[in-house]
Design a protein around this motif. Sequence first.
Motif, PDB file in Angstrom:
ATOM      1  N   SER A 502       0.885  -1.007  -0.302  1.00 36.84           N
ATOM      2  CA  SER A 502      -0.076  -0.088   0.270  1.00 36.84           C
ATOM      3  C   SER A 502       0.672   1.343  -0.200  1.00 36.84           C
ATOM      4  CB  SER A 502      -0.910   0.091   1.155  1.00 36.84           C
ATOM      5  OG  SER A 502      -0.079  -0.119   2.610  1.00 36.84           O
ATOM      6  N   GLU A 503       2.116   1.085   0.023  1.00 34.33           N
ATOM      7  CA  GLU A 503       3.424   2.009   0.010  1.00 34.33           C
ATOM      8  C   GLU A 503       4.194   2.073  -1.139  1.00 34.33           C
ATOM      9  OE1 GLU A 503       3.663   5.211   1.556  1.00 34.33           O
ATOM     10  OE2 GLU A 503       1.532   5.028   2.570  1.00 34.33           O
ATOM     11  N   GLY A 504       3.834   1.358  -2.174  1.00 37.21           N
ATOM     12  CA  GLY A 504       4.624   1.451  -3.697  1.00 37.21           C
ATOM     13  C   GLY A 504       5.380  -0.060  -3.275  1.00 37.21           C
ATOM     14  N   LEU A 505       6.215  -0.087  -4.479  1.00 38.83           N
ATOM     15  CA  LEU A 505       6.379  -1.594  -4.725  1.00 38.83           C
ATOM     16  C   LEU A 505       8.252  -1.195  -4.188  1.00 38.83           C
ATOM     17  CD1 LEU A 505       7.194  -4.216  -6.386  1.00 38.83           C
ATOM     18  CD2 LEU A 505       7.914  -2.645  -8.202  1.00 38.83           C
ATOM     19  N   LEU A 506       8.593  -2.531  -3.778  1.00 34.83           N
ATOM     20  CA  LEU A 506       9.456  -2.983  -2.205  1.00 34.83           C
ATOM     21  C   LEU A 506      10.810  -3.698  -3.317  1.00 34.83           C
ATOM     22  CD1 LEU A 506       9.084  -2.814   1.132  1.00 34.83           C
ATOM     23  CD2 LEU A 506       8.644  -1.214  -0.399  1.00 34.83           C
ATOM     24  N   HIS A 513      15.805 -10.123   3.555  1.00 29.82           N
ATOM     25  CA  HIS A 513      16.407  -9.615   4.736  1.00 29.82           C
ATOM     26  C   HIS A 513      16.563  -7.960   5.457  1.00 29.82           C
ATOM     27  CE1 HIS A 513      17.822 -13.036   6.874  1.00 29.82           C
ATOM     28  NE2 HIS A 513      18.566 -13.582   5.791  1.00 29.82           N
ATOM     29  N   SER A 514      16.325  -7.482   3.662  1.00 31.30           N
ATOM     30  CA  SER A 514      16.410  -5.878   3.976  1.00 31.30           C
ATOM     31  C   SER A 514      15.513  -5.457   2.800  1.00 31.30           C
ATOM     32  CB  SER A 514      17.422  -4.978   3.584  1.00 31.30           C
ATOM     33  OG  SER A 514      17.960  -5.256   2.628  1.00 31.30           O
ATOM     34  N   TRP A 515      15.177  -4.366   2.603  1.00 33.99           N
ATOM     35  CA  TRP A 515      13.587  -4.109   1.731  1.00 33.99           C
ATOM     36  C   TRP A 515      13.699  -2.833   1.078  1.00 33.99           C
ATOM     37  CZ3 TRP A 515      10.564  -7.729  -0.802  1.00 33.99           C
ATOM     38  CH2 TRP A 515      10.344  -8.726  -0.250  1.00 33.99           C
ATOM     39  N   THR A 516      14.318  -2.193  -0.642  1.00 41.01           N
ATOM     40  CA  THR A 516      14.389  -1.134  -0.750  1.00 41.01           C
ATOM     41  C   THR A 516      13.175  -0.027  -1.786  1.00 41.01           C
ATOM     42  OG1 THR A 516      16.485  -1.478  -0.947  1.00 41.01           O
ATOM     43  CG2 THR A 516      15.504   0.480  -2.624  1.00 41.01           C
ATOM     44  N   PRO A 517      12.424   0.722  -1.387  1.00 47.07           N
ATOM     45  CA  PRO A 517      11.180   1.113  -2.567  1.00 47.07           C
ATOM     46  C   PRO A 517      11.698   1.558  -3.548  1.00 47.07           C
ATOM     47  CG  PRO A 517      11.302   2.278  -0.207  1.00 47.07           C
ATOM     48  CD  PRO A 517      12.787   1.535   0.103  1.00 47.07           C
ATOM     49  N   MET A 518      11.285   0.830  -4.917  1.00 47.16           N
ATOM     50  CA  MET A 518      11.751   1.068  -6.147  1.00 47.16           C
ATOM     51  C   MET A 518      10.843   2.772  -6.400  1.00 47.16           C
ATOM     52  SD  MET A 518      11.651  -2.223  -7.351  1.00 47.16           S
ATOM     53  CE  MET A 518      12.068  -1.956  -9.045  1.00 47.16           C
ATOM     54  N   SER A 519      11.437   3.870  -5.705  1.00 48.09           N
ATOM     55  CA  SER A 519      10.578   5.180  -5.239  1.00 48.09           C
ATOM     56  C   SER A 519      10.546   5.837  -7.245  1.00 48.09           C
ATOM     57  CB  SER A 519      11.439   5.983  -4.454  1.00 48.09           C
ATOM     58  OG  SER A 519      13.362   5.741  -5.600  1.00 48.09           O
ATOM     59  N   ILE A 520      11.072   5.260  -7.752  1.00 48.78           N
ATOM     60  CA  ILE A 520      11.193   5.983  -9.452  1.00 48.78           C
ATOM     61  C   ILE A 520       9.856   4.766  -9.826  1.00 48.78           C
ATOM     62  CG2 ILE A 520      12.342   4.181 -10.882  1.00 48.78           C
ATOM     63  CD1 ILE A 520      13.978   6.067 -12.257  1.00 48.78           C
ATOM     64  N   LEU A 521       9.057   4.413  -8.996  1.00 49.23           N
ATOM     65  CA  LEU A 521       7.217   3.879  -9.916  1.00 49.23           C
ATOM     66  C   LEU A 521       6.708   4.290  -9.088  1.00 49.23           C
ATOM     67  CD1 LEU A 521       5.669   1.634 -11.127  1.00 49.23           C
ATOM     68  CD2 LEU A 521       5.902   0.384  -9.139  1.00 49.23           C
ATOM     69  N   LYS A 522       5.899   5.646  -9.629  1.00 50.75           N
ATOM     70  CA  LYS A 522       5.195   6.517  -8.763  1.00 50.75           C
ATOM     71  C   LYS A 522       3.913   5.973  -8.444  1.00 50.75           C
ATOM     72  CE  LYS A 522       8.291   9.650  -8.698  1.00 50.75           C
ATOM     73  NZ  LYS A 522       9.284   9.413  -6.733  1.00 50.75           N
ATOM     74  N   ASP A 555       7.317   3.132 -17.625  1.00 50.18           N
ATOM     75  CA  ASP A 555       6.513   3.285 -18.322  1.00 50.18           C
ATOM     76  C   ASP A 555       4.474   2.929 -18.223  1.00 50.18           C
ATOM     77  OD1 ASP A 555       8.228   5.135 -20.166  1.00 50.18           O
ATOM     78  OD2 ASP A 555       8.933   2.830 -20.294  1.00 50.18           O
ATOM     79  N   ALA A 556       4.362   3.872 -18.471  1.00 49.87           N
ATOM     80  CA  ALA A 556       2.364   3.556 -17.976  1.00 49.87           C
ATOM     81  C   ALA A 556       2.647   3.454 -19.421  1.00 49.87           C
ATOM     82  CB  ALA A 556       1.789   5.381 -17.880  1.00 49.87           C
ATOM     83  N   VAL A 557       1.349   1.960 -19.201  1.00 52.35           N
ATOM     84  CA  VAL A 557       0.991   0.991 -20.029  1.00 52.35           C
ATOM     85  C   VAL A 557      -0.228   0.889 -19.888  1.00 52.35           C
ATOM     86  CG1 VAL A 557       0.237  -0.880 -20.753  1.00 52.35           C
ATOM     87  CG2 VAL A 557       2.440  -0.960 -19.791  1.00 52.35           C
ATOM     88  N   GLY A 558      -1.310   2.096 -20.903  1.00 47.35           N
ATOM     89  CA  GLY A 558      -2.605   2.092 -21.388  1.00 47.35           C
ATOM     90  C   GLY A 558      -3.396   0.538 -21.312  1.00 47.35           C
ATOM     91  N   LEU A 559      -4.813   0.670 -20.579  1.00 44.77           N
ATOM     92  CA  LEU A 559      -5.717  -0.308 -19.879  1.00 44.77           C
ATOM     93  C   LEU A 559      -6.223  -0.672 -21.030  1.00 44.77           C
ATOM     94  CD1 LEU A 559      -7.065   0.626 -16.830  1.00 44.77           C
ATOM     95  CD2 LEU A 559      -4.843  -0.706 -17.391  1.00 44.77           C
ATOM     96  N   PRO A 560      -6.755  -1.644 -21.303  1.00 48.36           N
ATOM     97  CA  PRO A 560      -8.168  -2.626 -22.493  1.00 48.36           C
ATOM     98  C   PRO A 560      -8.553  -1.349 -21.814  1.00 48.36           C
ATOM     99  CG  PRO A 560      -6.545  -4.210 -21.275  1.00 48.36           C
ATOM    100  CD  PRO A 560      -6.187  -3.030 -20.324  1.00 48.36           C
ATOM    101  N   ALA A 561      -9.338  -1.120 -23.374  1.00 48.32           N
ATOM    102  CA  ALA A 561     -10.552   0.245 -24.117  1.00 48.32           C
ATOM    103  C   ALA A 561     -12.092   0.078 -23.046  1.00 48.32           C
ATOM    104  CB  ALA A 561     -10.960   0.033 -24.820  1.00 48.32           C
ATOM    105  N   ASP A 562     -11.643  -1.747 -22.811  1.00 45.68           N
ATOM    106  CA  ASP A 562     -13.577  -1.680 -21.941  1.00 45.68           C
ATOM    107  C   ASP A 562     -13.152  -2.594 -20.091  1.00 45.68           C
ATOM    108  OD1 ASP A 562     -12.210  -3.614 -22.911  1.00 45.68           O
ATOM    109  OD2 ASP A 562     -13.678  -4.795 -23.704  1.00 45.68           O
ATOM    110  N   LEU A 563     -12.123  -2.231 -20.209  1.00 44.90           N
ATOM    111  CA  LEU A 563     -11.774  -2.956 -18.550  1.00 44.90           C
ATOM    112  C   LEU A 563     -11.692  -1.648 -17.802  1.00 44.90           C
ATOM    113  CD1 LEU A 563     -10.430  -5.157 -16.960  1.00 44.90           C
ATOM    114  CD2 LEU A 563      -8.104  -4.313 -17.016  1.00 44.90           C
TER     115      LEU A 563
END
Length: 678
Positions: A502-506, A513-522, A555-563
């Motif tokens: 819920s706070e992003g991708l780690l 043992h240790s986790w780094t937030p992938m902060s470049i992914l907004k 990079d952002a990916v567009g969703l299927p039109a009706d999803l």
Amino acid sequence: MIWQLLRRAGILVLLGGVVPVMAHALPWFPMGPFGGSARSFAADPTDSEHLYLGTATGWLYESHDAGSTWSRVSQIGKRDDLVLDHILIDPASPKRLIVGVFRIDQPDGGLFISDDAGKSWYEQEEMRGQSVRSMARSPSNPEDIVAGTLKGVYRSVDDGAHWRLISPPGSSEIHEVESLAIDPVNPQVIYAGTWHLPWKTVDGGVHWVNIKQGIIEDSDVFSIIVDPVQPQIVYASACSGIYKSTDAAAMFKKIQGIPSTARRTRKLLQDPTNLETVYAGTTEGLYKTVDGGGTFIAMTGPDVIVNDVYVDPKNPEHVLLATDRGGVLSSNNGGQSFHESNIGFSARQVSAFAMDPRSSATVYVGVVNDKEIGGVFKSLDGGASWQQESEGLGGRDVFSLVTTAEGTLLAGTAHGIFRLGEAGWSESGTLIAPVVARSPAAAKTGTAVSPAAKKAGAVKGGAVKPKPPSVVVSAVPPGPMYLDEIVYSLMADGETVYAGTSEGLLRAEDDGHSWTPMSILKMPETHFIAVQGQMLMAAGLRRIELSVDGGTKWDAVGLPADLTQISTIAIDELKNLWVGGTEGLYYSTDYGLTWQTLHNLNLTGVNGIFFDAASHRMLVTSAKTTSAFAVRLPDYHVSLWETGWELRFVRPIGDHLIGATMFDGMVLQPRMVASEVK
């Protein structure tokens, strides 16, 4: 016993795997973990070893060995939101069953009738939509039945064929009828317990009187029983305790002995062979009196929530309990001790699955909504038997599981990531650059430094001004920081493990043992992760981001039109992207620039997609069907298996498939034969 059931279903269990034999038209076989919430019992009046078991998911089970093993019969109304608290069996025709149902969250339900021992059902029209909270059959005239609903008391004099309201229409008092009892001699005498005190009629509902003398005001009445030999003796349980009357409910006296913390007695039951013995099933354990209520003794610990009690009339030492989360408990010594008796019965909501990379027979599942009785279960024999592995989880729901390359099991919960060790579960590793963090000391005391806590100023030492989630509050003492957010998904790729939270991708590269937030992914709410080499796909509920360089650039990916909302994602060996949701299944061969559907698979409600690398196929499930699907690569050929269950996901296990049902645990594919989709 589980081995006998498997052989009976045509499944041969071998050390280290499961092999199908002669399982030609069988649905997928239930494998557990057994247990979950059990609601009610009913016994065949002609065979005390033939029992029915009602659940909170619409399923009716039965046992032909006095509750030692169970099997599914049918799902009432084909719905998974109906609670089966009341099952009546016609003593003259035991194949005729009447079941009253209700929904927990809405004033809905009904009354269903079967004339073939529960195999098929039809809904009684006059009771359609009624929230049926109680039922009782007249001992002296079995055709006479009463049902309690949110609207009042209904009566049938023709074994449930027709019904009429016998309490005053629109009554401001006799509604929300939680309990009913009928005099054993005179069916015109009916007792009704409501969410506000009990009532009685002596003329079949023409007139009603409040029977509250001796009962504390504003008491919800959960259970009423009338002594079958001395009908002037009446017991009633309420939120304020247990009461007894010796004058047909003219006056009640509160029975002492039940602790004040266990006041909610959901079920009272007399031993049919010794009426002075009364069992009280409460929200804090089972109690028993052998002197007509003079003294109650606790028979279980307070952690057992009892929904129903059954005493075998031919062997009163044999006692069964239907419990919340713990399923069926059985005693062979009058309740002195209990053991689980859930083989064949599972009401577990499995949310996660993982397999040991070193042994396909070692698998794990995570469950939700079962608190300390749930968590994680481990199987060393491909799901034939399970043992709970939840020490240290503190009753947390488990949303995701993954085994690392080194064989370490990690679990994602609503409060961070945990790892399984020899001493049980512990919080997994530190946040190198924490987003919202807390110290180990805060974890132990429950003082979480979260956005909500910051706003409330709930940090030891005084109020703290609200700060952005990315700032670590200075009041937190220095030292290791642990994630205290929801971990929706975990995914391992070689030595790297990813966590969608819920706070992003780690990301962790040291066995978690240790986790780094992938902060470049907004993407602050990362629900889903898919990995294929350097290609990473991350998704929220309405958003997809893609990286082709291991997460350096997104990079952002567009969703299927009706999803409209994403439920599941995957990447296959051809680097195709897959996404599923309410509207269907989609795939992209050009990194999300365009999306396609399979022309031979018109599927909606897609809730599970998994790339089975060993078999070069995508495994697909849908909440709208009981079939599981495989899309073979590279020709996109579709095949299906009819499972007999609505599934959340399927996974390969050896040369078989294992699936997670919506609310009924895991099921195993009995044979490896799939039908083609033309």
